[in-house]
Design a protein around this motif. Structure first.
Motif, PDB file in Angstrom:
ATOM      1  N   PHE A 108       5.367  -4.131   3.687  1.00 41.98           N
ATOM      2  CA  PHE A 108       6.098  -2.635   3.933  1.00 41.98           C
ATOM      3  C   PHE A 108       7.444  -2.914   3.930  1.00 41.98           C
ATOM      4  O   PHE A 108       8.076  -3.837   4.495  1.00 41.98           O
TER       5      PHE A 108
ATOM      6  N   GLY B  81      15.674   6.481   8.084  1.00 44.39           N
ATOM      7  CA  GLY B  81      14.725   5.143   7.656  1.00 44.39           C
ATOM      8  C   GLY B  81      13.337   5.445   7.292  1.00 44.39           C
ATOM      9  O   GLY B  81      12.820   6.196   7.875  1.00 44.39           O
ATOM     10  N   VAL B  82      12.817   4.751   6.399  1.00 37.48           N
ATOM     11  CA  VAL B  82      11.365   5.014   6.137  1.00 37.48           C
ATOM     12  C   VAL B  82      10.677   3.431   5.855  1.00 37.48           C
ATOM     13  O   VAL B  82      11.548   2.260   5.938  1.00 37.48           O
TER      14      VAL B  82
ATOM     15  N   LEU C 121       5.129   1.180   1.520  1.00 37.96           N
ATOM     16  CA  LEU C 121       4.230   0.164   1.104  1.00 37.96           C
ATOM     17  C   LEU C 121       4.894  -0.357  -0.210  1.00 37.96           C
ATOM     18  O   LEU C 121       4.950   0.780  -1.136  1.00 37.96           O
TER      19      LEU C 121
ATOM     20  N   ARG D 148       2.606  -2.294  -5.283  1.00 35.73           N
ATOM     21  CA  ARG D 148       2.349  -1.096  -4.862  1.00 35.73           C
ATOM     22  C   ARG D 148       3.909  -0.186  -5.374  1.00 35.73           C
ATOM     23  O   ARG D 148       4.748  -0.618  -4.709  1.00 35.73           O
ATOM     24  N   ILE D 149       3.660   0.900  -5.628  1.00 36.96           N
ATOM     25  CA  ILE D 149       4.687   1.809  -6.142  1.00 36.96           C
ATOM     26  C   ILE D 149       4.493   3.037  -5.491  1.00 36.96           C
ATOM     27  O   ILE D 149       3.411   3.797  -5.639  1.00 36.96           O
ATOM     28  N   LYS D 150       5.537   4.039  -5.144  1.00 36.93           N
ATOM     29  CA  LYS D 150       5.486   5.296  -4.862  1.00 36.93           C
ATOM     30  C   LYS D 150       6.210   5.856  -6.003  1.00 36.93           C
ATOM     31  O   LYS D 150       7.454   5.788  -6.096  1.00 36.93           O
TER      32      LYS D 150
ATOM     33  N   THR E   3       9.841   3.750  -5.344  1.00 37.58           N
ATOM     34  CA  THR E   3      10.288   2.621  -4.382  1.00 37.58           C
ATOM     35  C   THR E   3      10.195   1.343  -5.219  1.00 37.58           C
ATOM     36  O   THR E   3       9.621   1.255  -6.511  1.00 37.58           O
TER      37      THR E   3
ATOM     38  N   PHE F 151       1.084   3.853 -14.333  1.00 34.16           N
ATOM     39  CA  PHE F 151       0.898   4.903 -13.632  1.00 34.16           C
ATOM     40  C   PHE F 151       1.001   6.280 -14.540  1.00 34.16           C
ATOM     41  O   PHE F 151      -0.058   7.142 -14.816  1.00 34.16           O
TER      42      PHE F 151
ATOM     43  N   ARG G 164      11.621   9.159  14.181  1.00 30.98           N
ATOM     44  CA  ARG G 164      13.045   9.374  14.043  1.00 30.98           C
ATOM     45  C   ARG G 164      13.666  10.087  15.031  1.00 30.98           C
ATOM     46  O   ARG G 164      14.661  10.596  15.174  1.00 30.98           O
TER      47      ARG G 164
ATOM     48  N   SER H  20       1.347   5.865   2.129  1.00 32.09           N
ATOM     49  CA  SER H  20       0.970   4.539   1.671  1.00 32.09           C
ATOM     50  C   SER H  20      -0.761   4.352   1.983  1.00 32.09           C
ATOM     51  O   SER H  20      -0.976   3.140   1.335  1.00 32.09           O
TER      52      SER H  20
ATOM     53  N   GLN I 221      -1.637   5.095  -1.446  1.00 31.61           N
ATOM     54  CA  GLN I 221      -0.963   4.054  -2.459  1.00 31.61           C
ATOM     55  C   GLN I 221      -1.787   2.781  -2.300  1.00 31.61           C
ATOM     56  O   GLN I 221      -1.722   1.964  -3.077  1.00 31.61           O
TER      57      GLN I 221
END
Lengths: 467, 467
Positions: free
Chosen positions: A32, A325-326, A329, A337-339, A348, A465, B158, B199, B202
């Motif tokens: 992550f 902030g996040v 994955l 893995r991609i978002k 991502t 994708f 947050r 996530s 994903q």
């Protein structure tokens, strides 16, 4: 007492964890990224803070008996609860050093662990890093305008509950000198300081007696609050009397404090009264709704203020109140893995990665960090993440590796530094950054580039994708 | 672990306390008012919260050995430290009930104690009450627009560090139904809930497999997040498939969650898809930067959303971030005390006082609280605090006494209520308040009156000060 057990998390982390646990994903290794999307306060940078605190907590993190008993009432099954009973975070964490200058959209910290463990610590990590980074950044903006003047945190009474405890710490990372918060002072070894309240003066029949008693009872670092009745006609003249009495006892009045009215005007007039009385060593402290903009304005007006006490606006990180902030994955079950998102900047970056800061031979930051796959060599060229025709040659430049292992197999791998050391490091890192990135209005935008390999991997995943 | 010992305070409280201790004021009885000056969020009221938490802490408050050792390094003398070692708050606290609707400028809580004890607890009191009142008020505004729909706090990641723990509690006081915060759920008996993260989806090669595994692993209260790839083309259709599979197992899908995009449009389209599939029982949950204004707009657009997950804006009390509550001395050393200010509305009300809510025979609040001296009879007329020609007859009206002893000689004097009871009480109190005070734009201003005796006392003190 607020104990940070492993239930300091969102319920869905445990729900997902139970599903992973039973559906054969218990030992899947996941990566992550922790990053934020926007600099706080419309600024050009952020100061990374909170790392040591959260590592300490993760190192000892477990589910208490009370936690397990509670979770039993929340529909978790015995087998999974058995696992939670023995829970220990055994993963790896790679991170930028605490106090470093950091920028949006690229990894500040990476967690590599079984997906169950990585989920369980997510909320805790975000909660600590988002908040302290916000406050350290706010503190640093105030430091930038205050120059070498003393900056004190007075915010506990208006802080967001126990958030104030960590706000005092983060303020020091960002460049503050001290705090009024005694518990934070005790635990984080921050110099504590304070003056007196209006109530102290009101509790006496007259201001002079109050000042006298205070100066006798707390002669060291004595600061007298001069605005209860009339700053220039009563407060400062009485403070001058007491300062002279202190001199006779071989003591020195440290400062007077202004807490209302026109601080610029009152500071100038008070300075004159003090100087005329031969008390040029007595400093002037000011407080009352201060922030970086008010302090900037006061100093532009040449207000002779030596000490600023900053409260609410510092400790709640006003006006933002939160860093976005996040925790995304980027790898799991042996696959990147991609978002995907409609909005291209929200896509991502897949895979475990490394981040380098681009510098010249003098060690000056050149305004760019470059993100690469973790295992590849230092890149020779960096690419704009989304604009295909933009790239920059890196040969001949220094690339400083930013993500370092701070936890390996659940064990802390760095020596903890004192807050003073962290603050010193932060100051040094900020000095490496050209001033254009530090201005308040439309700061220069720090570039984030990606390596060719990372770009190809990302684009390959996007294409697969789309099919 | 964050332990709330008596050093959870500002240094100046202890400095002043040492001076009082040595200068013959150790046993002076003082009275302090806790009040705030402005309603948060430009609203017409606030919801008082945090009382039970802070009473519990005050009840057990002491200086630990670590505190004493630390204070020794901070220039406090042995005799005073000896006193601190045995410190126990032995005073009285009078307060409005937790959950009540409260208004600016009049006492919400009063502390009556030796001036040393009263100072030592000031920061703790302000820190807890300011923050929870802020959040309960924010939560209540959201509740007002959400009607009977379910409201869940999703904010911990947050939140301002451990402030999030108390934010989850205060949100329930203000009318929220539950939280994702497991630790707060455990300690405050708040229903916990949660869904799944992007996530999770994903981490699978396809969305349907992720949904299936989740529905098998956590069938109860199962909520599927449908926006990872394409809400209407992929997420909702897959959720429908899984809902039908669950039906075959005798289970029911609770809801789908939307977390991005145009929530109004997507909710309407999703509702249609679900209904067309015969799944009218499946609810729609929405999250993503919600606050009272976004929810109001969504409902005005008739978005068929049943559950709102509110995060950041709730737990940081955005945009205010702080309530401006203060703690002002009104009596000490057997004399009433007043704080004079250039600004007339900042002049405090002297003496120990009582506050009454003016009501009609039906128990409806008439939009005024009246402040009196503590010992006087119920007043027959109330006066505008600053406009001499404004007053209002009170005979024939009901006056409800608001300040009740909650601590007497350091002992808690109320039975603690569950959060559910406090929330229910809050709802009842808010129902008594006419709607004009609850609107978001230019709410009707709730009146604060003072009794003739209090007015005369205050004016006498102002005059004697002017001389």
């Amino acid at each position: 007492m607020l104990d940070f057990t492993a239930t300091y998390t969102d319920l869905y982390q445990l729900s997902m964890a139970q599903v992973y646990f039973h559906q054969g994903h218990k030992n899947d290794i996941a990566v992550f990224d922790y990053f934020f999307r926007k600099n706080p306060f419309k600024g050009g940078y952020a100061i990374f803070a909170g790392l040591q605190d959260v590592l300490k907590i993760i190192d000892e993190l477990k589910f208490s008996e009370e936690d397990i008993a509670y979770l039993k009432t929340q529909d978790f099954d015995e087998e999974f609860l058995g696992y939670l009973k023995g829970f220990k975070f055994n993963g790896n964490i790679y991170s930028v050093q605490e106090g470093d200058v950091v920028f949006p959209t690229r990894p500040v910290l990476q967690v590599e662990a079984s997906i169950v463990e990585a989920q369980i610590i997510e909320t805790l990590l975000l909660n600590f890093l988002n908040f302290q980074t916000l406050i350290a950044t706010k503190a640093n903006r105030i430091r930038l305008v205050a120059g070498e003047r003393m900056l004190l945190d007075f915010g506990l009474r208006r802080a967001q509950g126990p958030g104030g405890y960590y706000a005092s710490r983060a303020a020091v990372v960002g460049g503050f000198n001290g705090t009024s918060n005694v518990l934070a002072g005790r635990d984080f070894d921050i110099p504590v300081s304070g003056t007196m309240a209006h109530s102290f003066i009101q509790s006496y029949d007259d201001e002079l007696s109050a000042f006298r008693d205070f100066a006798e009872g707390r002669p060291r670092n004595c600061v007298l609050l001069v605005d209860t009745y009339d700053t220039l006609k009563s407060g400062v003249p009485n403070a001058i009397k007491v300062a002279r009495e202190m001199e006779k006892r071989g003591q020195k009045l440290l400062a007077i404090r202004l807490d209302s009215g026109d601080l610029a005007y009152l500071a100038k007039q008070s300075r004159k009264l003090l100087d005329d009385a031969g008390l040029d060593y007595v400093k002037i402290a000011a407080s009352n709704q201060l922030d970086e903009f008010v302090i900037k304005s006061l100093l532009e007006q040449e207000a002779p203020i030596d000490i600023f006490g900053v409260g609410t606006n510092l400790v709640i990180g006003s006006p933002d109140g939160a860093l976005d902030g996040v925790y995304k994955l980027t790898f799991s079950a042996e696959k990147p893995r991609i978002k995907i998102s409609e909005s291209i900047i929200k896509i991502t970056l897949p895979h475990k990665k490394q981040v380098y800061r681009v510098k010249n031979d003098n060690g000056e930051a050149l305004g760019a960090d470059v993100v690469t796959l973790a295992e590849e060599e230092k890149p020779e060229r960096m690419f704009h993440p989304f604009e295909p025709f933009k790239s920059m040659e890196l040969t001949g430049l220094k690339l400083e590796k930013l993500l370092q292992p701070v936890m390996k197999d659940g064990e802390i791998k760095i020596d903890f530094r004192s807050l003073t050391e962290i603050a010193r490091y932060s100051k040094k890192r900020l000095a490496e950054l050209p001033t254009e990135y530090k201005r308040f209005n439309n700061p220069h935008i720090y570039k984030i580039g990606i390596s060719q390999n990372l770009k190809e991997e990302r684009d390959r995943l996007i294409s697969s994708f789309k099919k």
